[in-house]
Design an enzyme around this catalytic site. Sequence first.
Site, PDB file in Angstrom:
ATOM      1  N   SER A  29      -7.166   9.091   9.458  1.00  0.00           N
ATOM      2  CA  SER A  29      -6.690   9.909  10.581  1.00  0.00           C
ATOM      3  C   SER A  29      -7.588  11.105  10.857  1.00  0.00           C
ATOM      4  CB  SER A  29      -5.284  10.442  10.291  1.00  0.00           C
ATOM      5  OG  SER A  29      -4.374   9.397  10.272  1.00  0.00           O
ATOM      6  N   HIS A  60      -6.822   6.432  15.712  1.00  0.00           N
ATOM      7  CA  HIS A  60      -7.362   5.236  15.057  1.00  0.00           C
ATOM      8  C   HIS A  60      -7.940   4.319  16.133  1.00  0.00           C
ATOM      9  CE1 HIS A  60      -5.972   5.722  10.850  1.00  0.00           C
ATOM     10  NE2 HIS A  60      -5.119   6.543  11.439  1.00  0.00           N
ATOM     11  N   HIS A  82      -1.640  -0.140   9.924  1.00  0.00           N
ATOM     12  CA  HIS A  82      -0.793   0.256   8.801  1.00  0.00           C
ATOM     13  C   HIS A  82       0.429  -0.653   8.708  1.00  0.00           C
ATOM     14  CE1 HIS A  82      -2.941   3.857  10.250  1.00  0.00           C
ATOM     15  NE2 HIS A  82      -2.939   4.270   9.006  1.00  0.00           N
ATOM     16  N   TYR A  84       3.374   0.383   8.608  1.00  0.00           N
ATOM     17  CA  TYR A  84       4.444   0.923   9.462  1.00  0.00           C
ATOM     18  C   TYR A  84       4.304   0.510  10.923  1.00  0.00           C
ATOM     19  CZ  TYR A  84       1.089   4.770  10.339  1.00  0.00           C
ATOM     20  OH  TYR A  84      -0.018   5.514  10.647  1.00  0.00           O
ATOM     21  N   GLU A  85       3.178  -0.086  11.272  1.00  0.00           N
ATOM     22  CA  GLU A  85       3.047  -0.629  12.631  1.00  0.00           C
ATOM     23  C   GLU A  85       3.655  -2.031  12.699  1.00  0.00           C
ATOM     24  OE1 GLU A  85      -0.967   0.450  14.491  1.00  0.00           O
ATOM     25  OE2 GLU A  85      -1.220   1.042  12.399  1.00  0.00           O
ATOM     26  N   ALA A 112      -6.114  10.660   5.232  1.00  0.00           N
ATOM     27  CA  ALA A 112      -5.498  11.983   5.243  1.00  0.00           C
ATOM     28  C   ALA A 112      -4.283  11.900   4.330  1.00  0.00           C
ATOM     29  CB  ALA A 112      -5.062  12.338   6.654  1.00  0.00           C
ATOM     30  N   MET A 203      -0.159   7.194   3.526  1.00  0.00           N
ATOM     31  CA  MET A 203       0.440   5.947   4.023  1.00  0.00           C
ATOM     32  C   MET A 203      -0.594   4.828   4.183  1.00  0.00           C
ATOM     33  SD  MET A 203       2.830   7.588   6.983  1.00  0.00           S
ATOM     34  CE  MET A 203       3.608   9.193   6.732  1.00  0.00           C
ATOM     35  N   SER A 204      -1.656   4.886   3.418  1.00  0.00           N
ATOM     36  CA  SER A 204      -2.686   3.851   3.585  1.00  0.00           C
ATOM     37  C   SER A 204      -3.372   3.607   2.243  1.00  0.00           C
ATOM     38  CB  SER A 204      -3.715   4.307   4.623  1.00  0.00           C
ATOM     39  OG  SER A 204      -4.422   5.431   4.152  1.00  0.00           O
ATOM     40  N   ASN A 227      -2.493  18.804   4.322  1.00  0.00           N
ATOM     41  CA  ASN A 227      -1.280  19.646   4.302  1.00  0.00           C
ATOM     42  C   ASN A 227      -0.673  19.605   2.907  1.00  0.00           C
ATOM     43  OD1 ASN A 227      -0.656  16.727   5.498  1.00  0.00           O
ATOM     44  ND2 ASN A 227       1.128  17.374   4.302  1.00  0.00           N
ATOM     45  N   HIS A 239       1.679  14.848  12.932  1.00  0.00           N
ATOM     46  CA  HIS A 239       0.461  14.027  12.991  1.00  0.00           C
ATOM     47  C   HIS A 239      -0.676  14.730  13.748  1.00  0.00           C
ATOM     48  CE1 HIS A 239      -1.943  10.395  12.799  1.00  0.00           C
ATOM     49  NE2 HIS A 239      -2.024  10.333  14.117  1.00  0.00           N
TER      50      HIS A 239
HETATM   51  N1  HPA Z   1       2.539  12.452   3.571  1.00  0.00           N
HETATM   52  C1  HPA Z   1       2.166  11.203   3.881  1.00  0.00           C
HETATM   53  N2  HPA Z   1       1.082  10.923   4.593  1.00  0.00           N
HETATM   54  C2  HPA Z   1       0.321  11.948   4.980  1.00  0.00           C
HETATM   55  C3  HPA Z   1       0.635  13.287   4.692  1.00  0.00           C
HETATM   56  C4  HPA Z   1       1.812  13.536   3.942  1.00  0.00           C
HETATM   57  O1  HPA Z   1       2.162  14.699   3.634  1.00  0.00           O
HETATM   58  N3  HPA Z   1      -0.338  14.051   5.253  1.00  0.00           N
HETATM   59  C5  HPA Z   1      -1.216  13.219   5.836  1.00  0.00           C
HETATM   60  N4  HPA Z   1      -0.829  11.937   5.687  1.00  0.00           N
END
Ligand code: HPA
Length: 266
Positions: A29, A60, A82, A84-85, A112, A203-204, A227, A239
């Site tokens: 991301s 993406h 992903h 989740y898609e 990310a 998530m990847s 973050n 996001h």
């Molecule tokens: N959690 C899950 N996926 C993420 C996060 C998070 O805090 N930050 C960036 N991708």
Amino acid sequence: MRPTLDREFASFAAHCEGWRPRFGLVLGSGLGPLVDRFEVLDEVPYSNVGGMAASTVPGHAGRFVRVKIGSVETIVAQGRVHLYEGHSGRRATAHIRAMASLGVETVLLTNAAGAINRDFSLSWMAITDHLNLTGASPLTGSSRFCDMGEAYDPTLRALLLRVAREQEIVVSEGVYAGMSGPQYETPAEVRMLALLGADAVGMSTVLETIQARALWMRVIGLSLLTNWAAGLSDDILDHEDVMARGKAAVSQLERLLVALVGHLPK
Ligand code: HPA
């Protein structure tokens, strides 16, 4: 014995006549703009590759780009799909098999992620190991019992850490927890992940690593800690912010890559 790929990507290989990538790079991301920093030789949208899905996630792009990083021909997966898609583990890792079909033996998987380890700063984390908490596997449907003992190549990670030090870029080392998303975690889930030994969450990546190891590829995993994970700060996770942090980190990633690729084993 080294596994062989089926004919899944025969037409892709035909599309990529003359491509001889030594190195594969998957951009997470916000990191997609990295491609513009290098000499682009060619590109193929995922939609032109049978068996591959286009990403529906902002940030993406969904294409393979053939670039030169220094003197090393590299294939970049600019964007990923992903779980989740709505994709299966196998479909979400088609880009890894496609790269392998072109002879790529080393991949750098970027993502990310949210930082869980409070000793870290919001910079980069080299993945030492992972927790696959997605409930999925790209190997479902086969009986491939793939060893995952050193899924993230220790020698290449040491090289990455060395070039990062030389470039004065902060790279921690830690365990990445892969969740299926797309919702961010609850604070209770983040406390659970910390107890399980996770240093970052995203998530990847975990399924890509499994797929790559099943094909005997060497894997480097690199998380951009965009973050603090839920509950570790008062910030609301978003996001857009994740992508903005990615874009801001592109020039650091460029420096890391140029230095790393120059030292890759032949
Ligand atoms: N959690 C899950 N996926 C993420 C996060 C998070 O805090 N930050 C960036 N991708």
